[in-house]
Motif scaffolding. Structure first.
Motif, PDB file in Angstrom:
ATOM      1  N   ALA A 137       0.591  -0.932   0.050  1.00 27.28           N
ATOM      2  CA  ALA A 137       0.232   0.147  -0.091  1.00 27.28           C
ATOM      3  C   ALA A 137       0.551   1.487   0.305  1.00 27.28           C
ATOM      4  O   ALA A 137       0.369   2.130  -0.891  1.00 27.28           O
ATOM      5  N   ASP A 138       1.741   1.368   0.863  1.00 27.70           N
ATOM      6  CA  ASP A 138       2.781   2.303   0.930  1.00 27.70           C
ATOM      7  C   ASP A 138       3.071   2.850  -0.492  1.00 27.70           C
ATOM      8  O   ASP A 138       3.666   3.736  -0.878  1.00 27.70           O
ATOM      9  N   MET A 139       3.935   1.286  -1.380  1.00 29.94           N
ATOM     10  CA  MET A 139       4.589   1.907  -2.050  1.00 29.94           C
ATOM     11  C   MET A 139       3.803   2.500  -3.705  1.00 29.94           C
ATOM     12  O   MET A 139       4.571   3.053  -4.468  1.00 29.94           O
ATOM     13  N   VAL A 140       2.976   1.759  -3.803  1.00 35.53           N
ATOM     14  CA  VAL A 140       2.049   2.472  -4.623  1.00 35.53           C
ATOM     15  C   VAL A 140       1.327   3.682  -4.234  1.00 35.53           C
ATOM     16  O   VAL A 140       1.574   5.056  -4.602  1.00 35.53           O
ATOM     17  N   TRP A 163      -5.426   8.452  -0.330  1.00 35.14           N
ATOM     18  CA  TRP A 163      -5.847   7.662   0.651  1.00 35.14           C
ATOM     19  C   TRP A 163      -6.332   6.390  -0.322  1.00 35.14           C
ATOM     20  O   TRP A 163      -6.619   4.750   0.166  1.00 35.14           O
ATOM     21  N   ILE A 164      -7.175   6.554  -0.499  1.00 33.31           N
ATOM     22  CA  ILE A 164      -8.293   5.067  -1.601  1.00 33.31           C
ATOM     23  C   ILE A 164      -7.725   4.266  -1.830  1.00 33.31           C
ATOM     24  O   ILE A 164      -7.781   3.490  -1.884  1.00 33.31           O
ATOM     25  N   ALA A 165      -7.150   4.673  -2.874  1.00 31.89           N
ATOM     26  CA  ALA A 165      -5.807   4.824  -3.436  1.00 31.89           C
ATOM     27  C   ALA A 165      -5.149   3.801  -3.275  1.00 31.89           C
ATOM     28  O   ALA A 165      -4.622   1.990  -3.805  1.00 31.89           O
ATOM     29  N   ARG A 166      -4.922   3.751  -1.883  1.00 31.27           N
ATOM     30  CA  ARG A 166      -3.786   2.824  -1.076  1.00 31.27           C
ATOM     31  C   ARG A 166      -4.668   1.616  -0.671  1.00 31.27           C
ATOM     32  O   ARG A 166      -3.650   1.214   0.173  1.00 31.27           O
ATOM     33  N   GLY A 167      -5.369   1.593  -0.710  1.00 32.37           N
ATOM     34  CA  GLY A 167      -6.391   0.504   0.002  1.00 32.37           C
ATOM     35  C   GLY A 167      -6.958   0.564   1.639  1.00 32.37           C
ATOM     36  O   GLY A 167      -7.792  -0.285   2.141  1.00 32.37           O
ATOM     37  N   PHE A 168      -6.658   1.751   2.121  1.00 35.12           N
ATOM     38  CA  PHE A 168      -7.875   2.490   3.100  1.00 35.12           C
ATOM     39  C   PHE A 168      -9.554   2.536   2.728  1.00 35.12           C
ATOM     40  O   PHE A 168     -10.150   2.538   1.882  1.00 35.12           O
ATOM     41  N   THR A 169     -10.289   2.395   3.298  1.00 31.05           N
ATOM     42  CA  THR A 169     -11.690   2.061   3.510  1.00 31.05           C
ATOM     43  C   THR A 169     -12.023   3.908   3.669  1.00 31.05           C
ATOM     44  O   THR A 169     -11.454   4.787   4.185  1.00 31.05           O
ATOM     45  N   HIS A 170     -13.144   3.697   3.482  1.00 28.78           N
ATOM     46  CA  HIS A 170     -13.637   5.234   3.339  1.00 28.78           C
ATOM     47  C   HIS A 170     -13.470   5.861   5.101  1.00 28.78           C
ATOM     48  O   HIS A 170     -13.068   6.867   5.452  1.00 28.78           O
ATOM     49  N   LEU A 195     -14.067  12.599 -12.278  1.00 26.34           N
ATOM     50  CA  LEU A 195     -13.068  11.623 -13.296  1.00 26.34           C
ATOM     51  C   LEU A 195     -14.395  10.517 -13.959  1.00 26.34           C
ATOM     52  O   LEU A 195     -13.328   9.838 -14.784  1.00 26.34           O
ATOM     53  N   GLN A 196     -15.821  10.793 -14.049  1.00 25.69           N
ATOM     54  CA  GLN A 196     -16.095   9.601 -14.975  1.00 25.69           C
ATOM     55  C   GLN A 196     -15.874   7.974 -14.583  1.00 25.69           C
ATOM     56  O   GLN A 196     -15.521   7.222 -15.128  1.00 25.69           O
ATOM     57  N   VAL A 197     -15.492   7.670 -12.827  1.00 27.76           N
ATOM     58  CA  VAL A 197     -15.013   6.729 -12.750  1.00 27.76           C
ATOM     59  C   VAL A 197     -16.263   5.767 -11.405  1.00 27.76           C
ATOM     60  O   VAL A 197     -16.947   6.675 -11.043  1.00 27.76           O
ATOM     61  N   GLY A 198     -16.104   4.756 -11.752  1.00 31.63           N
ATOM     62  CA  GLY A 198     -17.141   3.408 -10.936  1.00 31.63           C
ATOM     63  C   GLY A 198     -16.577   3.408  -9.480  1.00 31.63           C
ATOM     64  O   GLY A 198     -16.297   3.992  -9.049  1.00 31.63           O
ATOM     65  N   ASN A 199     -16.209   1.681  -9.393  1.00 34.47           N
ATOM     66  CA  ASN A 199     -15.795   1.482  -8.352  1.00 34.47           C
ATOM     67  C   ASN A 199     -14.195   1.620  -7.384  1.00 34.47           C
ATOM     68  O   ASN A 199     -13.581   2.274  -8.615  1.00 34.47           O
ATOM     69  N   LYS A 200     -14.258   1.097  -6.585  1.00 32.91           N
ATOM     70  CA  LYS A 200     -12.706   0.999  -5.783  1.00 32.91           C
ATOM     71  C   LYS A 200     -11.028   1.198  -6.987  1.00 32.91           C
ATOM     72  O   LYS A 200     -10.293   2.461  -6.931  1.00 32.91           O
ATOM     73  N   ALA A 201     -11.443   0.078  -8.136  1.00 37.88           N
ATOM     74  CA  ALA A 201     -10.363  -0.513  -8.874  1.00 37.88           C
ATOM     75  C   ALA A 201      -9.516   0.996  -9.901  1.00 37.88           C
ATOM     76  O   ALA A 201      -8.974   0.900 -10.191  1.00 37.88           O
ATOM     77  N   GLU A 202     -11.971   0.931 -10.266  1.00 37.98           N
ATOM     78  CA  GLU A 202     -11.019   2.291 -11.241  1.00 37.98           C
ATOM     79  C   GLU A 202     -10.581   3.693 -11.022  1.00 37.98           C
ATOM     80  O   GLU A 202      -9.863   4.523 -11.041  1.00 37.98           O
ATOM     81  N   LEU A 203     -11.093   4.359  -9.594  1.00 37.09           N
ATOM     82  CA  LEU A 203     -10.203   4.517  -8.866  1.00 37.09           C
ATOM     83  C   LEU A 203      -9.170   4.816  -8.314  1.00 37.09           C
ATOM     84  O   LEU A 203      -8.708   6.220  -8.713  1.00 37.09           O
ATOM     85  N   THR A 204      -8.840   3.721  -8.240  1.00 34.83           N
ATOM     86  CA  THR A 204      -7.265   3.344  -7.617  1.00 34.83           C
ATOM     87  C   THR A 204      -6.743   3.903  -9.402  1.00 34.83           C
ATOM     88  O   THR A 204      -5.341   4.331  -9.625  1.00 34.83           O
ATOM     89  N   ARG A 205      -6.890   3.219 -10.273  1.00 36.96           N
ATOM     90  CA  ARG A 205      -6.203   3.183 -11.407  1.00 36.96           C
ATOM     91  C   ARG A 205      -6.305   4.982 -12.656  1.00 36.96           C
ATOM     92  O   ARG A 205      -5.258   5.628 -12.836  1.00 36.96           O
ATOM     93  N   ALA A 206      -7.077   5.644 -12.023  1.00 35.28           N
ATOM     94  CA  ALA A 206      -7.474   7.022 -11.931  1.00 35.28           C
ATOM     95  C   ALA A 206      -5.982   7.708 -11.218  1.00 35.28           C
ATOM     96  O   ALA A 206      -5.666   8.810 -11.765  1.00 35.28           O
ATOM     97  N   ALA A 207      -6.078   7.581 -10.100  1.00 30.73           N
ATOM     98  CA  ALA A 207      -5.244   7.821  -9.434  1.00 30.73           C
ATOM     99  C   ALA A 207      -3.786   8.300  -9.393  1.00 30.73           C
ATOM    100  O   ALA A 207      -2.865   8.782  -9.318  1.00 30.73           O
TER     101      ALA A 207
END
Length: 216
Positions: A137-140, A163-170, A195-207
């Motif tokens: 998580a810290d690496m990303v 924070w969310i892209a690093r795997g943390f919950t809301h 950003l027109q994204v949906g789930n957490k995976a898409e949020l991480t890729r957007a980040a």
């Protein structure tokens, strides 16, 4: 995820011993069923258990290095639009982790992870979430630096996205930002809209794409 059948998993790895180990490891969890394994993507796609267009699977585990020293990012790119992909690898190199996520993976799990982490990763990815082995998580998070020309987010939205892209919950993000969970929910809703994204995976890729700075 099919409630009546549990989580149906397929696995691709070029080592038969590894595939057998995955089957034995996940047999401990009654809600997870390894329904097919294969040593190549083609073999998985041809397996009757995978179903037409992979609709028989909820998650596919993919070894990052399949019989070559080149990461199987093309496999991730091919499968990810049709089924959530959880990459598993002995590699902890930052470029491998980031490349897999950018290729469309919904998670990255190191092969030395404990059985309960495998189960948690599969459950998270099957439900539309994003999972990283805790040590990654810290690496990303460290990759998320710099500026971008993509749609502008407020500083607090950028922080929440980091924070969310690093795997943390809301809830965990809220504690780190010193705000309520409802406030983080609002930030995330705005981020998704901008950003027109949906789930957490898409949020991480957007980040990763934005290379925005995470919270300190």
């Amino acid at each position: 995820m099919a409630a009546t059948h549990g989580i149906r998993v397929g696995a691709i790895d070029d080592h038969p011993v590894t595939l057998r180990g995955i089957e034995l490891l996940l047999a401990e969890f009654s809600e997870i069923h390894v329904v097919t394994t294969a040593d190549t993507p083609a073999a998985l796609l041809a397996a009757p258990e995978a179903g037409r267009d992979l609709d028989g699977l909820d998650v596919v585990l993919v070894d990052l290095y399949l019989a070559t020293d080149v990461p199987s990012l093309d496999v991730v790119q091919e499968l990810a639009p049709r089924v959530p992909v959880l990459v598993m690898s002995a590699s902890r190199h930052r470029h491998d982790v980031v490349a897999a996520i950018r290729a469309g993976a919904s998670g990255y799990l190191t092969k030395d992870s404990a059985a309960d982490q495998f189960a948690a990763a599969i459950t998270t990815v099957a439900s539309g979430g994003f999972f990283l082995s805790s040590q990654l998580a810290d690496m990303v998070g460290a990759v998320l630096a710099g500026r971008t020309t993509e749609p502008e987010l407020s500083p607090r939205e950028e922080e929440a996205l980091g924070w969310i892209a690093r795997g943390f919950t809301h809830a965990q993000t809220a504690r780190r930002m010193g705000v309520t969970k409802a406030t983080v929910d609002t930030y995330v809703e705005r981020i998704r809209r901008k950003l027109q994204v949906g789930n957490k995976a898409e949020l991480t890729r957007a980040a990763l794409r934005r290379r925005g700075r995470p919270g300190a």
